[in-house]
Enzyme design. Sequence first.
Site, PDB file in Angstrom:
ATOM      1  N   ARG A  63       0.836  -1.207   0.000  1.00 53.44           N
ATOM      2  CA  ARG A  63       0.000   0.000   0.000  1.00 53.44           C
ATOM      3  C   ARG A  63       0.875   1.264   0.000  1.00 53.44           C
ATOM      4  O   ARG A  63       0.590   2.238  -0.702  1.00 53.44           O
ATOM      5  CB  ARG A  63      -0.931  -0.027   1.223  1.00 53.44           C
ATOM      6  CG  ARG A  63      -1.869   1.150   1.281  1.00 53.44           C
ATOM      7  CD  ARG A  63      -3.025   0.923   2.252  1.00 53.44           C
ATOM      8  NE  ARG A  63      -3.906   2.075   2.315  1.00 53.44           N
ATOM      9  CZ  ARG A  63      -4.057   2.852   3.384  1.00 53.44           C
ATOM     10  NH1 ARG A  63      -3.399   2.588   4.513  1.00 53.44           N
ATOM     11  NH2 ARG A  63      -4.871   3.881   3.336  1.00 53.44           N
ATOM     12  N   HIS A  67       0.756   4.241  -2.775  1.00 52.38           N
ATOM     13  CA  HIS A  67       0.539   5.645  -2.405  1.00 52.38           C
ATOM     14  C   HIS A  67       1.724   6.510  -2.823  1.00 52.38           C
ATOM     15  O   HIS A  67       1.556   7.647  -3.251  1.00 52.38           O
ATOM     16  CB  HIS A  67       0.278   5.777  -0.897  1.00 52.38           C
ATOM     17  CG  HIS A  67      -1.089   5.319  -0.489  1.00 52.38           C
ATOM     18  ND1 HIS A  67      -1.700   5.714   0.677  1.00 52.38           N
ATOM     19  CD2 HIS A  67      -1.976   4.494  -1.096  1.00 52.38           C
ATOM     20  CE1 HIS A  67      -2.910   5.157   0.768  1.00 52.38           C
ATOM     21  NE2 HIS A  67      -3.087   4.402  -0.287  1.00 52.38           N
ATOM     22  N   GLY A  73       4.728  10.269  -8.452  1.00 50.73           N
ATOM     23  CA  GLY A  73       5.668   9.279  -8.989  1.00 50.73           C
ATOM     24  C   GLY A  73       6.355   8.447  -7.925  1.00 50.73           C
ATOM     25  O   GLY A  73       6.326   8.772  -6.735  1.00 50.73           O
ATOM     26  N   SER A  77       8.867   9.879  -1.986  1.00 45.16           N
ATOM     27  CA  SER A  77       8.406  11.108  -1.321  1.00 45.16           C
ATOM     28  C   SER A  77       7.551  10.775  -0.102  1.00 45.16           C
ATOM     29  O   SER A  77       7.419  11.580   0.811  1.00 45.16           O
ATOM     30  CB  SER A  77       7.623  11.983  -2.298  1.00 45.16           C
ATOM     31  OG  SER A  77       6.629  11.214  -2.943  1.00 45.16           O
ATOM     32  N   GLU A  89       4.034  14.343   2.738  1.00 44.51           N
ATOM     33  CA  GLU A  89       2.939  13.483   2.257  1.00 44.51           C
ATOM     34  C   GLU A  89       2.490  12.474   3.313  1.00 44.51           C
ATOM     35  O   GLU A  89       1.326  12.151   3.440  1.00 44.51           O
ATOM     36  CB  GLU A  89       3.395  12.692   1.021  1.00 44.51           C
ATOM     37  CG  GLU A  89       3.551  13.518  -0.231  1.00 44.51           C
ATOM     38  CD  GLU A  89       4.147  12.721  -1.380  1.00 44.51           C
ATOM     39  OE1 GLU A  89       3.999  11.478  -1.422  1.00 44.51           O
ATOM     40  OE2 GLU A  89       4.780  13.349  -2.249  1.00 44.51           O
ATOM     41  N   ASN A  95      -2.742   8.695   4.790  1.00 44.51           N
ATOM     42  CA  ASN A  95      -1.507   7.910   4.950  1.00 44.51           C
ATOM     43  C   ASN A  95      -1.194   7.555   6.399  1.00 44.51           C
ATOM     44  O   ASN A  95      -0.260   6.804   6.667  1.00 44.51           O
ATOM     45  CB  ASN A  95      -0.319   8.670   4.348  1.00 44.51           C
ATOM     46  CG  ASN A  95      -0.434   8.753   2.843  1.00 44.51           C
ATOM     47  OD1 ASN A  95      -0.934   7.816   2.219  1.00 44.51           O
ATOM     48  ND2 ASN A  95       0.009   9.862   2.272  1.00 44.51           N
ATOM     49  N   HIS A 195      -5.937  -6.055  -2.503  1.00 39.64           N
ATOM     50  CA  HIS A 195      -6.766  -6.192  -1.298  1.00 39.64           C
ATOM     51  C   HIS A 195      -7.015  -7.650  -0.946  1.00 39.64           C
ATOM     52  O   HIS A 195      -7.857  -7.946  -0.099  1.00 39.64           O
ATOM     53  CB  HIS A 195      -8.087  -5.430  -1.463  1.00 39.64           C
ATOM     54  CG  HIS A 195      -7.925  -3.945  -1.435  1.00 39.64           C
ATOM     55  ND1 HIS A 195      -8.952  -3.061  -1.659  1.00 39.64           N
ATOM     56  CD2 HIS A 195      -6.830  -3.170  -1.189  1.00 39.64           C
ATOM     57  CE1 HIS A 195      -8.504  -1.813  -1.561  1.00 39.64           C
ATOM     58  NE2 HIS A 195      -7.219  -1.855  -1.291  1.00 39.64           N
ATOM     59  N   THR A 196      -6.295  -8.550  -1.545  1.00 35.23           N
ATOM     60  CA  THR A 196      -6.327  -9.957  -1.136  1.00 35.23           C
ATOM     61  C   THR A 196      -5.479 -10.165   0.125  1.00 35.23           C
ATOM     62  O   THR A 196      -5.468 -11.253   0.706  1.00 35.23           O
ATOM     63  CB  THR A 196      -5.817 -10.880  -2.276  1.00 35.23           C
ATOM     64  OG1 THR A 196      -5.953 -12.235  -1.871  1.00 35.23           O
ATOM     65  CG2 THR A 196      -4.362 -10.613  -2.628  1.00 35.23           C
ATOM     66  N   ASP A 250      -9.359  -9.705   3.124  1.00 26.28           N
ATOM     67  CA  ASP A 250      -9.822 -10.966   2.537  1.00 26.28           C
ATOM     68  C   ASP A 250     -10.071 -11.933   3.687  1.00 26.28           C
ATOM     69  O   ASP A 250      -9.132 -12.501   4.246  1.00 26.28           O
ATOM     70  CB  ASP A 250      -8.750 -11.493   1.569  1.00 26.28           C
ATOM     71  CG  ASP A 250      -9.002 -12.936   1.161  1.00 26.28           C
ATOM     72  OD1 ASP A 250     -10.024 -13.523   1.563  1.00 26.28           O
ATOM     73  OD2 ASP A 250      -8.148 -13.485   0.430  1.00 26.28           O
ATOM     74  N   THR A 253      -8.778 -16.018   2.988  1.00 26.65           N
ATOM     75  CA  THR A 253      -7.345 -16.369   3.048  1.00 26.65           C
ATOM     76  C   THR A 253      -6.541 -15.085   3.285  1.00 26.65           C
ATOM     77  O   THR A 253      -5.867 -14.584   2.385  1.00 26.65           O
ATOM     78  CB  THR A 253      -6.881 -17.046   1.727  1.00 26.65           C
ATOM     79  OG1 THR A 253      -7.228 -16.177   0.616  1.00 26.65           O
ATOM     80  CG2 THR A 253      -7.511 -18.404   1.515  1.00 26.65           C
TER      81      THR A 253
HETATM   82  C1  HEM Z   1      -9.679   0.983  -5.907  1.00 25.78           C
HETATM   83  C2  HEM Z   1      -9.082   1.857  -5.215  1.00 25.78           C
HETATM   84  C3  HEM Z   1      -8.589   1.669  -3.807  1.00 25.78           C
HETATM   85  C4  HEM Z   1      -9.175   2.120  -2.672  1.00 25.78           C
HETATM   86  C5  HEM Z   1     -10.442   2.929  -2.553  1.00 25.78           C
HETATM   87  C6  HEM Z   1      -8.345   1.668  -1.570  1.00 25.78           C
HETATM   88  C7  HEM Z   1      -8.575   1.948  -0.240  1.00 25.78           C
HETATM   89  C8  HEM Z   1      -7.982   1.282   0.808  1.00 25.78           C
HETATM   90  C9  HEM Z   1      -8.326   1.439   2.187  1.00 25.78           C
HETATM   91  C10 HEM Z   1      -9.358   2.409   2.739  1.00 25.78           C
HETATM   92  C11 HEM Z   1      -7.569   0.586   2.909  1.00 25.78           C
HETATM   93  C12 HEM Z   1      -7.592   0.378   4.424  1.00 25.78           C
HETATM   94  C13 HEM Z   1      -6.480   1.150   5.089  1.00 25.78           C
HETATM   95  C14 HEM Z   1      -6.509   1.020   6.576  1.00 25.78           C
HETATM   96  O1  HEM Z   1      -7.591   1.138   7.164  1.00 25.78           O
HETATM   97  O2  HEM Z   1      -5.450   0.809   7.173  1.00 25.78           O
HETATM   98  C15 HEM Z   1      -6.716  -0.114   1.993  1.00 25.78           C
HETATM   99  C16 HEM Z   1      -5.823  -1.089   2.346  1.00 25.78           C
HETATM  100  C17 HEM Z   1      -4.906  -1.636   1.460  1.00 25.78           C
HETATM  101  N1  HEM Z   1      -4.749  -1.276   0.134  1.00 25.78           N
HETATM  102 FE1  HEM Z   1      -6.031  -0.189  -0.974  1.00 25.78          FE
HETATM  103  N2  HEM Z   1      -7.291   0.965  -2.077  1.00 25.78           N
HETATM  104  C18 HEM Z   1      -7.388   0.950  -3.434  1.00 25.78           C
HETATM  105  C19 HEM Z   1      -6.494   0.387  -4.314  1.00 25.78           C
HETATM  106  C20 HEM Z   1      -5.318  -0.237  -3.920  1.00 25.78           C
HETATM  107  C21 HEM Z   1      -4.230  -0.590  -4.798  1.00 25.78           C
HETATM  108  C22 HEM Z   1      -4.178  -0.295  -6.296  1.00 25.78           C
HETATM  109  C23 HEM Z   1      -3.276  -1.200  -4.035  1.00 25.78           C
HETATM  110  C24 HEM Z   1      -1.915  -1.734  -4.412  1.00 25.78           C
HETATM  111  C25 HEM Z   1      -1.460  -1.927  -5.620  1.00 25.78           C
HETATM  112  C26 HEM Z   1      -3.789  -1.254  -2.685  1.00 25.78           C
HETATM  113  C27 HEM Z   1      -3.172  -1.878  -1.632  1.00 25.78           C
HETATM  114  C28 HEM Z   1      -3.705  -1.996  -0.363  1.00 25.78           C
HETATM  115  C29 HEM Z   1      -3.192  -2.889   0.663  1.00 25.78           C
HETATM  116  C30 HEM Z   1      -2.080  -3.913   0.487  1.00 25.78           C
HETATM  117  C31 HEM Z   1      -3.947  -2.654   1.807  1.00 25.78           C
HETATM  118  C32 HEM Z   1      -3.756  -3.306   3.181  1.00 25.78           C
HETATM  119  C33 HEM Z   1      -2.779  -2.433   3.960  1.00 25.78           C
HETATM  120  C34 HEM Z   1      -2.386  -2.952   5.321  1.00 25.78           C
HETATM  121  O3  HEM Z   1      -2.750  -4.052   5.714  1.00 25.78           O
HETATM  122  O4  HEM Z   1      -1.637  -2.227   6.009  1.00 25.78           O
HETATM  123  N3  HEM Z   1      -5.001  -0.628  -2.647  1.00 25.78           N
HETATM  124  N4  HEM Z   1      -6.974   0.334   0.716  1.00 25.78           N
END
Ligand code: HEM
Length: 334
Positions: A63, A67, A73, A77, A89, A95, A195-196, A250, A253
């Site tokens: 994540r 970000h 880019g 940063s 940032e 963040n 998000h898996t 997820d 799993t």
């Molecule tokens: C469709 C657009 C997306 C939205 C609206 C979104 C939003 C979010 C939100 C709200 C969380 C929860 C953060 C928290 O409460 O700690 C999250 C977690 C996460 N996102 Fe996204 N996200 C998006 C796309 C992506 C993309 C493109 C990636 C990576 C290529 C990504 C990777 C992750 C990961 C790995 C987590 C888990 C982070 C953790 O466990 O610390 N997300 N996302």
Amino acid sequence: MVPMRRLFLLFVVLPFIAVVVSGADNLTPRYYRRTCPKVEQIVSEVVTSKQITSPTTAAGALRLFFHDCFVGGCDASMLITSNAFNQAERDAEINLSLPGDAFDAVVRAKTQLELACPGVVSCSDVLALATRDLVSMLGGPFYSVALGRKDSLASHLRSVEGNLPRPNMTVSQILSIFSSKGFTAQEAVALTGAHTVGFSHCKEYASRIYGYNGGSQSSYDPSLNPRYAQALQKACANYRRDSTIATFNDVMTPGKFDNMYFQNLARGLGLLASDQALLSDPRTSPFVRLYAANQTAFFHDFAAAMQKLSILGVKSRRNGEVRRRCDQFNTISA
Ligand code: HEM
């Protein structure tokens, strides 16, 4: 004649060369073969041991990398800490939930690299490599990472707004952010397959599970599986008092990088409203269904999209540096 030719060189040819030779054109997986030949091995060893002791590292790094790349880019940063003169940032509200372990993995790898080859490997390259290694450690695809990024000379909190998707956005708003960075709807779906793994804090989906659409406190989004919705209501019961409560993205799993995220959406097990919306929108649902049925296709497209993400807005020597410390610019500036 001669002055004309000089003028032509100065105003027509040189600017053109400057435009076509962007930072990304200089990247190659063999960038450090002479200056730091063990770079990949060092990063891999450090982040592997970090992930073993702190299992939240991998999803956090993925994540963090996303970000970092989407805001100006892939230039580290996001790793800069704020000081009295500048809010960076990292301190933008969106963040603040990035886990410290993800930052720590990069700092540790950079420390080892500074011992092996001082002043050579950029923090942005370390983050790109660390992310790739951690994704594959969770069972995801392994892909080659082009190297040679330089680190940013600036990091401003105000640059974050509008560049990152939020769970309460419509699919149109989300796709327009991805498209502004050069990503298609299919690439956006493949990347969101991230998000898996990992967690989301309750506040990110509270409006889906409590008082949905102005209903009673226990009413929830009907697109959620009822048992799942009730389990989430229970898990998040104290979320206003304890903002650290989070649940797996997820539920089936949680620690494995696989295509279960997409399978979950068809069962009403998508956690964020934006996740579930990808299934119902005609621009994204064909890809959700494809990846739910075919993990190989997902891994292939995710790896390709990550490679594309990792060269987004890359800095070159002209507008970047190799930081000595990942959390500070080499020269203190505002
Ligand atoms: C469709 C657009 C997306 C939205 C609206 C979104 C939003 C979010 C939100 C709200 C969380 C929860 C953060 C928290 O409460 O700690 C999250 C977690 C996460 N996102 Fe996204 N996200 C998006 C796309 C992506 C993309 C493109 C990636 C990576 C290529 C990504 C990777 C992750 C990961 C790995 C987590 C888990 C982070 C953790 O466990 O610390 N997300 N996302």
